[in-house]
Design a protein around this motif. Structure first.
Motif, PDB file in Angstrom:
ATOM      1  N   PHE A   1      -5.789   1.537  -7.016  1.00  0.00           N
ATOM      2  CA  PHE A   1      -6.705   2.199  -6.088  1.00  0.00           C
ATOM      3  C   PHE A   1      -7.491   3.324  -6.756  1.00  0.00           C
TER       4      PHE A   1
ATOM      5  N   TRP B   1     -11.387   3.899  -6.417  1.00  0.00           N
ATOM      6  CA  TRP B   1     -11.903   5.221  -6.046  1.00  0.00           C
ATOM      7  C   TRP B   1     -12.948   5.689  -7.060  1.00  0.00           C
TER       8      TRP B   1
ATOM      9  N   THR C   1      -8.224  -1.625   1.684  1.00  0.00           N
ATOM     10  CA  THR C   1      -7.221  -2.672   1.839  1.00  0.00           C
ATOM     11  C   THR C   1      -7.541  -3.584   3.014  1.00  0.00           C
TER      12      THR C   1
ATOM     13  N   THR D   1      -9.448   6.139   1.876  1.00  0.00           N
ATOM     14  CA  THR D   1     -10.128   5.135   1.057  1.00  0.00           C
ATOM     15  C   THR D   1      -9.226   3.921   0.824  1.00  0.00           C
ATOM     16  N   VAL D   2      -7.956   4.170   0.529  1.00  0.00           N
ATOM     17  CA  VAL D   2      -7.010   3.095   0.255  1.00  0.00           C
ATOM     18  C   VAL D   2      -6.857   2.178   1.462  1.00  0.00           C
TER      19      VAL D   2
ATOM     20  N   GLY E   1      -1.648   0.944  -8.112  1.00  0.00           N
ATOM     21  CA  GLY E   1      -2.045  -0.287  -7.451  1.00  0.00           C
ATOM     22  C   GLY E   1      -0.858  -0.941  -6.770  1.00  0.00           C
TER      23      GLY E   1
ATOM     24  N   VAL F   1       0.825  -1.223   0.000  1.00  0.00           N
ATOM     25  CA  VAL F   1       0.000   0.000   0.000  1.00  0.00           C
ATOM     26  C   VAL F   1       0.848   1.257   0.000  1.00  0.00           C
TER      27      VAL F   1
END
Length: 473
Positions: free
Chosen positions: A238, A242, A167, A162-163, A337, A119
């Motif tokens: 991501f 989103w 995750t 959000t990520v 990503g 991430v």
């Protein structure tokens, strides 16, 4: 005596005064130095900061994995360094078997390195900052935009939240389902194995606690589906997640151009690759029809997403299928990503250049949409730099490890540069110099081929050129 005492006090005062005055001056100098260092960091190209950050975590992981208390059996220093770099770069290549070489503490360290690399190291730190200060510093925003190639209209703070949430949710659901699968299969330590493989799959790391990856589960449809779903969610990027989430929460559903390109390119690679492997490979063709389809799809998926798991022995694949895997691994996943490779958008831009040139068009278009010259320039530079690094590495490995066949060396180099992690069985037999070459390739693949090139360039580019380099290519 009194006079002497008075003189002594006066002399003492005179001696103390310069020291007392120097106190604030030294503090001021220190403050100026810190302010200057901060401004220097802010002016530094974010590509250089990304490389320095990832290398720092790789070295920290090396120190931790070198501790004897993390070992199940003795592990050489070069192998601990290789494992750390492979984990942070989410490659999955291994010179030793992690499941038998490291104990639970060592495996936990590897898992944390995978999560940090998957991430992004700035994402985790920024999430902690947002949880306390509710605001990111300019430096964190700068590096986050560079790491994820964020557009100017997207706020890094909202994107990071959000990520992280996405995750954790994906990995938690994946771990639960994998636990059910492993428990039903009678696997020991099913809980830990499920957690480890769920994180490894979503971060497209390809690290496995099993000696032969998932070859024992080649016919298990449930495991194939879960691992594929986790890998695809991480690899597609991501920004796609989103965009899809933003559309679901709004009145009108309209995906962005980048999202459409990523989805179509990923779907095309999966379909074409599965079809070729299903038909062309003798070993896969010998399986039962249902197992044959699973094996063909899984190996296509693992190369496309750069996750690096396998359900069939890679060394037993035919030469024609290996060529297909070469292409899939080189192109790799999508921008923003957890996967590596040139990226699907870069390949799309290169296809658009070729098509427009053959049709003698003055403007380059893809899906009837014009592509900016800056993105085309970035795509071309990425492809050329990939070929240059790959060629140099193949040449050097041919010198350091001449005992291996040419195709095995090529496969290893592309797998490392694309952070895929698939191997034809030569990783553990590489010389120390050969391992160092692969380590450099994995590092370059993790930060991004073009980003790595910018980071090691002699001079920083102008502000406008930096923005061009951060576009979604």
């Amino acid at each position: 005596m009194v006079r002497l005492a008075i003189c002594s006090d006066a002399e003492a005062d005179s001696q103390r005064m310069p020291n007392e005055g120097s106190g604030p001056s030294r503090k001021g100098q220190l403050s100026n130095l810190l302010r200057g260092a901060r401004l220097s960091v802010l002016r530094t190209n974010p590509a250089k900061l990304l490389v320095v950050g990832y290398v720092g975590y790789m070295l920290a992981g090396w120190c931790l994995l070198s501790m004897p208390l993390t070992h199940e059996t003795r592990v050489a220093a070069i192998d601990s360094f290789f494992t750390s770099v492979s984990a942070v770069s989410t490659t999955g290549l291994a010179t030793i078997d992690p499941g038998t070489s490291y104990n639970l503490l060592g495996e936990l360290i590897i898992l944390l390195l995978i999560q940090i690399g998957g991430v992004g190291y700035m994402t985790i730190g920024s999430f902690a900052v947002l949880a306390t200060a509710h605001k990111l510093s300019p430096l964190r925003e700068k590096i986050t935009r560079a790491a994820f190639a964020l557009p100017d209209d997207l706020k890094p703070g909202h994107f990071i939240l959000t990520v992280v949430i996405f995750t954790l949710v994906c990995e938690a659901i994946g771990a639960f389902v994998l636990w059910l699968i492993f428990r039903a299969a009678g696997e020991e330590n099913a809980v830990w194995s499920a957690i480890f493989h769920a994180v490894s799959a979503f971060c497209t790391a390809g690290f496995s606690l099993n000696p032969n990856s998932f070859e024992a589960y080649s016919g298990n449809a449930a495991l194939n589906i879960v691992i594929s779903a986790l890998s695809l969610l991480g690899a597609m990027g991501f920004l796609v997640i989103w965009d899809v989430w933003r559309n679901f929460t709004s009145a009108a559903f309209h995906l962005g151009f980048t999202t459409k390109v990523i989805l179509r390119m990923t779907g095309s690679f999966l379909f074409i690759g599965t079809l070729i492997l299903f038909v062309a490979d003798p070993g896969i063709s010998a399986l039962e029809p249902s197992d044959r389809l699973l094996a063909a799809f899984f190996q296509t998926m693992t190369a496309t997403t750069t996750v690096g798991f396998n359900t069939v022995p890679i060394g037993g694949l035919s030469m024609s299928v290996l060529v297909v895997l070469f292409v899939l691994m080189a192109v790799g996943a999508s921008p923003s990503g957890t996967g590596g490779g040139l990226k699907t958008t870069t390949f799309a831009a290169l296809l658009a250049i070729m098509r427009s040139t053959l049709k003698q068009r003055s403007r380059v278009r893809f899906f009837k949409r014009p592509i900016a010259a800056s993105r085309l320039q970035a795509a071309g530079a990425s492809a050329v730099y990939f070929i240059v690094l790959m060629s140099i590495a193949i040449f050097l490995l041919g010198l350091t490890d001449p005992q291996f066949e040419f195709e095995r060396i090529v496969f290893e180099v592309i797998s490392a540069l694309g952070t895929v992690g698939l191997s034809m069985g030569i990783t553990g037999e590489l010389s120390d110099l050969g391992k160092l070459i692969i380590i450099i390739l994995m590092t370059a693949g993790r930060v991004g081929i073009l980003t790595f090139g910018i980071a090691i360039a002699m001079h920083d580019e102008s502000r406008s050129e930096e923005k061009d380099n951060e576009l979604l290519i």
